[in-house]
Design a protein around this motif. Structure first.
Motif: not given
Length: 221
Positions: A93-98, A203-206
């Motif tokens: 689970x990292x930046x940009x992950x769904x 993390x910044x995720x979607x």
């Protein structure tokens, strides 16, 4: 549709408990295996979910002589304290992950699967704080989409029923339709007390809650 129940994580726990005192244990998912060198890199490189030591504590040397065995993603003998987060299936689970929605015992959730270690807590639990922020969804008293503080089990004995190896982020009561969360950006922050330190993973995720998943429904097994 994946229903998360106790049985799969008991298998993971059994695998992790094969390690004797001082050895690492299996992380939360099969593909989340991290050796000591990788754990050290995660603690120093500062990628999406790498460890950050809090300003109020100092790092305690990891020991290779551990009095007890640990499971559920805890690796006491890692060379440096670390905390990493994974999603179902083993992706970091990292930046940009769904971040996919899951059905757990009749409730929708977004699951966090931790891997951590590098110190000896001398306990079968560690203290987790989870905060998730989604714009437009300040639903709790602190203004978060979700927040919780709880004891995460790391011992190899599981006398109680329930979720093991996962930190669940359940949908708040203010979200009646999970589909409205699909595609929403979210910020995740998890902190863990590790002796006199605070480990952080963020993390910044979607959020991912697509119609084809939701149409399968979410019921208790």
């Amino acid at each position: 549709m994946r229903h998360i129940v106790l049985i799969p994580w008991v298998a993971v726990a059994a695998a992790g408990c094969n390690y004797e005192s001082g050895g690492g244990t299996a992380p939360a998912t099969d593909s989340a295996v991290m050796n000591d060198a990788e754990a050290t890199a995660g603690a120093t490189t500062g990628d999406g979910t790498s460890t950050t030591l809090g300003a109020t504590g100092s790092a305690t040397e990891a020991t290779t002589e551990v009095a007890v065995s640990y499971c559920h993603g805890f690796q006491a003998a890692a060379e440096a304290p670390f905390l990493s987060l994974y999603i179902v299936g083993g992706e970091v689970l990292t930046d940009g992950a769904a971040w996919p929605i899951e059905c757990s015992e009749g409730r929708w959730m977004f699951g966090l699967y931790p891997s951590l270690g590098g110190w000896d807590p001398h306990a079968d639990q560690v203290r987790f704080t989870v905060e998730v922020d989604v714009e437009g969804y300040a639903l709790d008293s602190a203004g978060h989409f979700f927040s919780d503080e709880f004891d995460y089990p790391i011992g190899c004995d599981d006398p109680w029923a329930g979720l093991i190896g996962v930190a669940p982020v359940y949908l708040p009561e203010g979200v009646g339709d999970p589909g409205q969360l699909d595609g929403k950006p979210a910020k995740v922050l998890v902190t863990v007390l590790a002796g006199d330190m605070e480990l952080r993973a963020e993390a910044s995720v979607t959020l991912s809650a697509p119609p084809d998943v939701l149409l399968q429904g979410c019921t208790s097994p």
